[in-house]
Enzyme design. Structure first.
Site, mmCIF file in Angstrom:
data_model
loop_
_atom_site.group_PDB
_atom_site.id
_atom_site.type_symbol
_atom_site.label_atom_id
_atom_site.label_comp_id
_atom_site.label_asym_id
_atom_site.label_seq_id
_atom_site.Cartn_x
_atom_site.Cartn_y
_atom_site.Cartn_z
ATOM 1 N N ASP A 96 -10.374 -1.157 6.429
ATOM 2 C CA ASP A 96 -10.979 -0.139 7.294
ATOM 3 C C ASP A 96 -11.812 -0.826 8.374
ATOM 4 O O ASP A 96 -12.716 -1.617 8.058
ATOM 5 C CB ASP A 96 -11.934 0.764 6.479
ATOM 6 C CG ASP A 96 -11.188 1.717 5.534
ATOM 7 O OD1 ASP A 96 -10.056 2.096 5.858
ATOM 8 O OD2 ASP A 96 -11.738 2.043 4.473
ATOM 9 N N ARG A 137 -5.164 1.865 -4.690
ATOM 10 C CA ARG A 137 -4.394 1.190 -3.639
ATOM 11 C C ARG A 137 -4.428 -0.307 -3.883
ATOM 12 O O ARG A 137 -5.420 -0.846 -4.396
ATOM 13 C CB ARG A 137 -4.908 1.539 -2.246
ATOM 14 C CG ARG A 137 -6.295 1.066 -1.857
ATOM 15 C CD ARG A 137 -7.439 1.901 -2.356
ATOM 16 N NE ARG A 137 -7.260 3.323 -2.237
ATOM 17 C CZ ARG A 137 -7.575 4.040 -1.152
ATOM 18 N NH1 ARG A 137 -8.036 3.431 -0.083
ATOM 19 N NH2 ARG A 137 -7.436 5.334 -1.159
ATOM 20 N N ARG A 172 0.858 -1.200 0.000
ATOM 21 C CA ARG A 172 0.000 0.000 0.000
ATOM 22 C C ARG A 172 0.886 1.239 0.000
ATOM 23 O O ARG A 172 1.759 1.390 0.859
ATOM 24 C CB ARG A 172 -0.894 -0.006 1.238
ATOM 25 C CG ARG A 172 -1.602 1.303 1.527
ATOM 26 C CD ARG A 172 -2.819 1.455 0.698
ATOM 27 N NE ARG A 172 -3.431 2.756 0.836
ATOM 28 C CZ ARG A 172 -4.473 3.027 1.648
ATOM 29 N NH1 ARG A 172 -4.976 2.079 2.397
ATOM 30 N NH2 ARG A 172 -5.010 4.228 1.699
ATOM 31 N N ASP A 221 -6.821 -1.996 1.075
ATOM 32 C CA ASP A 221 -7.307 -1.058 2.068
ATOM 33 C C ASP A 221 -8.077 -1.871 3.108
ATOM 34 O O ASP A 221 -8.911 -2.696 2.715
ATOM 35 C CB ASP A 221 -8.277 -0.124 1.342
ATOM 36 C CG ASP A 221 -8.443 1.201 2.023
ATOM 37 O OD1 ASP A 221 -7.516 1.658 2.699
ATOM 38 O OD2 ASP A 221 -9.498 1.781 1.875
HETATM 39 N N1 LIG Z 1 -16.038 1.742 -4.927
HETATM 40 C C1 LIG Z 1 -15.093 2.224 -4.088
HETATM 41 N N2 LIG Z 1 -14.771 3.533 -4.144
HETATM 42 C C2 LIG Z 1 -13.811 3.995 -3.291
HETATM 43 N N3 LIG Z 1 -13.315 5.263 -3.135
HETATM 44 C C3 LIG Z 1 -12.390 5.200 -2.171
HETATM 45 S S1 LIG Z 1 -11.491 6.535 -1.628
HETATM 46 N N4 LIG Z 1 -12.250 3.945 -1.691
HETATM 47 C C4 LIG Z 1 -11.333 3.508 -0.642
HETATM 48 C C5 LIG Z 1 -12.116 3.369 0.642
HETATM 49 O O1 LIG Z 1 -11.319 3.419 1.772
HETATM 50 C C6 LIG Z 1 -13.152 3.161 -2.378
HETATM 51 C C7 LIG Z 1 -13.493 1.773 -2.337
HETATM 52 O O2 LIG Z 1 -12.972 0.950 -1.562
HETATM 53 N N5 LIG Z 1 -14.472 1.363 -3.217
#
Ligand SMILES: Nc1nc2nc(S)n(CCO)c2c(=O)[nH]1
Length: 158
Positions: free
Chosen positions: A97, A92, A83, A95
């Site tokens: 979370d 990335r 990452r 991720d």
């Molecule tokens: N579809 C989608 N859109 C996102 N935009 C971000 S920033 N992220 C990262 C979220 O931490 C995403 C994701 O995981 N999925």
């Protein structure tokens, strides 16, 4: 039963491999046990839209780690899987979370739980509703839960 939920996402190939590797690294930790995994969903990027589609999913786990100890494990897995935090909301490899940690509310400069943006993210809510359909999420009304649960059945990718 008390549960913890983590959202995973990747939009750099091999996306699915990064997701599966992250789950296996979480489960390999002596103090973590993965108890449920959602399907993997392909989702259009939200927020920063000039990037590739993501693969997203949510896992349920049990752990004896504290929220911040769990965050340390998640961040070490992100580093291990390459990452790079170049653009804040950019592409990335992986991720992780933390969404919910039992019924804890926590607000520190490192970690806010429940995750502050989870309520506005279908790429989180749909996989979460798939594995935890009866989870009570403060601020959700029943019609939203029913809609999200229906979507989670229709949109499964694999
Ligand atoms: N579809 C989608 N859109 C996102 N935009 C971000 S920033 N992220 C990262 C979220 O931490 C995403 C994701 O995981 N999925």
């Amino acid at each position: 039963m008390r549960h913890i939920y983590i959202a995973l996402g990747s939009n750099i190939e091999p996306r699915k491999q990064y997701l599966l590797e992250a789950i296996s690294l979480l489960d390999a930790h002596e103090a973590i046990m993965i108890t449920q995994k959602s399907a993997i969903y392909q989702t259009a990027p939200v927020g920063y839209t000039e990037q590739a589609d993501f693969l997203n999913m949510v896992v349920e786990l049990n752990t004896s780690l504290s929220p911040l100890e769990l965050l340390d494990v998640c961040q070490s897995i992100e580093r291990k899987l390459g990452r790079k935090r170049e653009i804040r909301f950019g592409p990335r490899t992986i991720d992780l979370d933390i969404l919910l940690y039992h019924d804890e509310n926590k607000k520190t400069d490192r970690l806010i739980i429940p995750h502050p943006r989870m309520h506005e993210r279908a790429f989180v809510l749909i996989p979460l509703a798939e594995i935890a359909p009866d989870l009570f999420i403060p601020g959700w009304d029943k019609s939203v839960v029913a809609m999200v649960r229906d979507l989670s059945v229709k949109d499964k990718k694999d």
